[in-house]
Design a protein around this motif. Structure first.
Motif, PDB file in Angstrom:
ATOM      1  N   PRO A   1      47.308   4.590  12.689  1.00  0.00           N
ATOM      2  CA  PRO A   1      47.280   3.697  11.528  1.00  0.00           C
ATOM      3  C   PRO A   1      48.448   2.714  11.505  1.00  0.00           C
ATOM      4  O   PRO A   1      48.477   1.810  10.681  1.00  0.00           O
ATOM      5  CB  PRO A   1      47.367   4.650  10.336  1.00  0.00           C
ATOM      6  N   GLN A   2      49.417   2.900  12.407  1.00  0.00           N
ATOM      7  CA  GLN A   2      50.539   1.971  12.510  1.00  0.00           C
ATOM      8  C   GLN A   2      51.015   1.888  13.956  1.00  0.00           C
ATOM      9  O   GLN A   2      51.227   2.913  14.608  1.00  0.00           O
ATOM     10  CB  GLN A   2      51.718   2.412  11.627  1.00  0.00           C
TER      11      GLN A   2
ATOM     12  N   TYR B   1      50.441   7.862   1.146  1.00  0.00           N
ATOM     13  CA  TYR B   1      48.980   7.706   1.060  1.00  0.00           C
ATOM     14  C   TYR B   1      48.281   8.971   1.549  1.00  0.00           C
ATOM     15  O   TYR B   1      47.383   9.510   0.867  1.00  0.00           O
ATOM     16  CB  TYR B   1      48.524   6.504   1.896  1.00  0.00           C
ATOM     17  N   PHE B   2      48.677   9.448   2.727  1.00  0.00           N
ATOM     18  CA  PHE B   2      47.970  10.595   3.296  1.00  0.00           C
ATOM     19  C   PHE B   2      48.322  11.898   2.582  1.00  0.00           C
ATOM     20  O   PHE B   2      47.494  12.819   2.545  1.00  0.00           O
ATOM     21  CB  PHE B   2      48.229  10.682   4.798  1.00  0.00           C
TER      22      PHE B   2
ATOM     23  N   TRP C   1      50.206   0.776   3.041  1.00  0.00           N
ATOM     24  CA  TRP C   1      49.161   1.347   2.189  1.00  0.00           C
ATOM     25  C   TRP C   1      47.790   0.785   2.577  1.00  0.00           C
ATOM     26  O   TRP C   1      46.803   1.524   2.659  1.00  0.00           O
ATOM     27  CB  TRP C   1      49.473   1.029   0.736  1.00  0.00           C
TER      28      TRP C   1
ATOM     29  N   GLN D   1      52.648   5.024   4.125  1.00  0.00           N
ATOM     30  CA  GLN D   1      51.532   5.735   4.749  1.00  0.00           C
ATOM     31  C   GLN D   1      51.666   7.240   4.585  1.00  0.00           C
ATOM     32  O   GLN D   1      50.665   7.940   4.368  1.00  0.00           O
ATOM     33  CB  GLN D   1      51.436   5.347   6.222  1.00  0.00           C
TER      34      GLN D   1
ATOM     35  N   LEU E   1      50.474  13.620  10.257  1.00  0.00           N
ATOM     36  CA  LEU E   1      51.083  12.429  10.853  1.00  0.00           C
ATOM     37  C   LEU E   1      52.254  12.813  11.750  1.00  0.00           C
ATOM     38  O   LEU E   1      53.067  13.663  11.394  1.00  0.00           O
ATOM     39  CB  LEU E   1      51.591  11.477   9.768  1.00  0.00           C
TER      40      LEU E   1
ATOM     41  N   THR F   1      41.381   5.258   6.673  1.00  0.00           N
ATOM     42  CA  THR F   1      40.675   6.310   5.942  1.00  0.00           C
ATOM     43  C   THR F   1      39.216   5.940   5.712  1.00  0.00           C
ATOM     44  O   THR F   1      38.319   6.786   5.861  1.00  0.00           O
ATOM     45  CB  THR F   1      41.370   6.581   4.605  1.00  0.00           C
TER      46      THR F   1
ATOM     47  N   ALA G   1      46.621   2.294   5.937  1.00  0.00           N
ATOM     48  CA  ALA G   1      46.193   3.678   5.739  1.00  0.00           C
ATOM     49  C   ALA G   1      44.827   3.731   5.071  1.00  0.00           C
ATOM     50  O   ALA G   1      43.976   4.565   5.419  1.00  0.00           O
ATOM     51  CB  ALA G   1      47.225   4.424   4.896  1.00  0.00           C
TER      52      ALA G   1
END
Length: 424
Positions: free
Chosen positions: A124-125, A80-81, A336, A77, A97, A343, A339
């Protein structure tokens, strides 16, 4: 339906953890999820957004029973970000994050949520079904922050703000036993063992086994364990004595390796299939490695990191470049995917000019065909049902990237399609 004892266990665990919220100094007022709402460039914003930054929280386990999974999910993640920010972010905002490691400890998990909730737009998690369940009522009634659990208990269904990605453990287990019946010769009248963690994860998975036992005429032999139980010798002995023809395991990687290794050493030659949380490719380098490659399968909500797709190949290359010292596993895919889902919800909310917590939750309902290139399409339009009923069956293989090869492509069995999850 869930048995009385199982329901009592799940409710008691969630209730005890929820009580910690009070002790942690929770003081938010009901309905303040969008407190401080303001317009930025015509887009409504609220908690977690300021100065061109969207703050998100990751509540994970990097030192406890799921440390390997938590590390992979978190790093995936972060990658990803980082890439998203390099491409301009979302709605003119960059993503920031904040990570908290709860070590799979209930007090630390609830305290970490309480600490971060006022500062972030969403999560996101959040790794761990029991911990998500402990804050579920607060999230739905007043916080209204989107939470994407790294957990697949069916008890988490129903909230527009807590959204499980993929088949829940009960559906996944139904597909797993369907595989055993179609590919490993399990038939009506046979006994099937199920070793499972106490709590939401295991209780959800065993619901699937109980359902398949009723539907397919199987006899289920249950063995409940604790996350601290690492030696499966007693469980293997009991299952062998009962004469089971196959075993399902809903536990952690250590427990799965112990079960398969002990069974092989004792000449108990039966197929074993685990839920998606019950494997780590690092196990292939242990003494249990040969037995895992021979007799073990894993049911998964998506294709593995080593899948033969363009998206998988690109992610492998990017992850290796970012974390050259770390191994690849399906936690990378799970992180992934989550995330990506978050998004897409942010982008839809931006288009609707509402980046408040409620706006992001509403935006996610519009995603009815999300596909990030790992084989399973997700439908988020109905919070009451799983976003998918498909599962992939994998087999450990140290010669494959990520240590898992596909032996059954994404499939929703007839039993899984017809199944209605019990109410929590």
């Amino acid at each position: 339906m869930r048995t009385t004892s199982a329901a009592g266990t799940a409710r008691a665990a969630a209730g005890a953890l929820a009580a910690l919220l009070v002790l942690s100094g929770c003081s938010a007022k009901a309905g303040d999820g969008g407190a401080g709402e303001r317009a930025t460039g015509g887009v409504r914003t609220g908690k977690g957004i300021s100065g061109g930054t969207i703050e998100l929280g990751l509540l994970t386990d990097m030192t406890g029973v799921y440390a390997t999974l938590g590390k992979s999910v978190t790093q995936s993640q972060q990658l990803y970000f980082e890439q998203l920010n390099a491409d301009g972010g979302v709605c003119g905002h960059k993503i920031s994050l904040t990570v908290r490691d709860h070590g799979y400890d209930p007090q630390r998990a609830v305290a970490a949520y309480t600490e971060l909730e006022p500062e972030v737009l969403g999560f996101p998690q959040f790794l761990g079904s029991p911990f998500v369940a402990a804050v579920e009522q607060r999230v739905e009634d007043r916080d209204k922050a989107l939470v994407l659990p790294q957990a697949w208990a069916h008890s988490l269904l129903g909230s527009p703000y807590i959204r499980v990605i993929g088949s829940t453990y009960d559906v996944e287990t139904i597909n797993a036993i369907d595989f055993l019946m179609k590919e490993e010769g399990i038939a009506a009248g046979d006994k099937v063992g199920h070793v499972y963690f106490e709590g939401d994860y295991g209780e959800s998975a065993v619901e699937g086994s109980r359902h398949m036992a009723r539907e397919a005429g199987l006899t289920l032999v249950e063995q409940k364990i604790k996350p601290t139980d690492n030696d499966m010798t007693a469980q293997v002995a009991a299952l062998k004595k009962a004469g089971v023809k196959a075993v399902v395991i809903s536990a952690g990687p250590r427990q799965a390796a112990s079960l398969v290794g002990v069974a092989a050493a004792g000449g108990f030659d039966v197929p074993v299939i685990g839920n998606n949380s019950a494997f780590s490719p690092q196990l292939l380098a242990t003494q249990a490695g040969p037995a895992l490659m021979r007799n073990y399968y894993v049911a998964s909500p998506s294709l593995p990191i080593g899948a033969d797709t363009d998206r998988a190949k690109q992610l492998v290359a990017d992850y290796k470049a970012a974390y050259p010292e770390d191994s690849l596993d399906n936690g990378v895919v799970a992180g992934w995917t989550a995330a990506g889902v978050f998004t897409e919800a942010l982008k839809e909310a931006c288009a609707a000019k509402d980046l408040t917590r409620e706006g992001v939750g509403e935006a996610l309902l519009s995603l009815d065909a999300f596909d990030n290139g790992f084989g399973v399409r997700q439908d988020f339009s109905d919070p009451e049902v799983p976003t998918s009923r498909e599962s992939v069956v994998l087999k450990p293989d140290k010669a494959v990237t990520g240590g898992m090869r596909v032996v059954r492509e994404p499939t929703a069995s007839e039993a899984a399609r017809a199944y209605t999850p019990p109410e929590a």
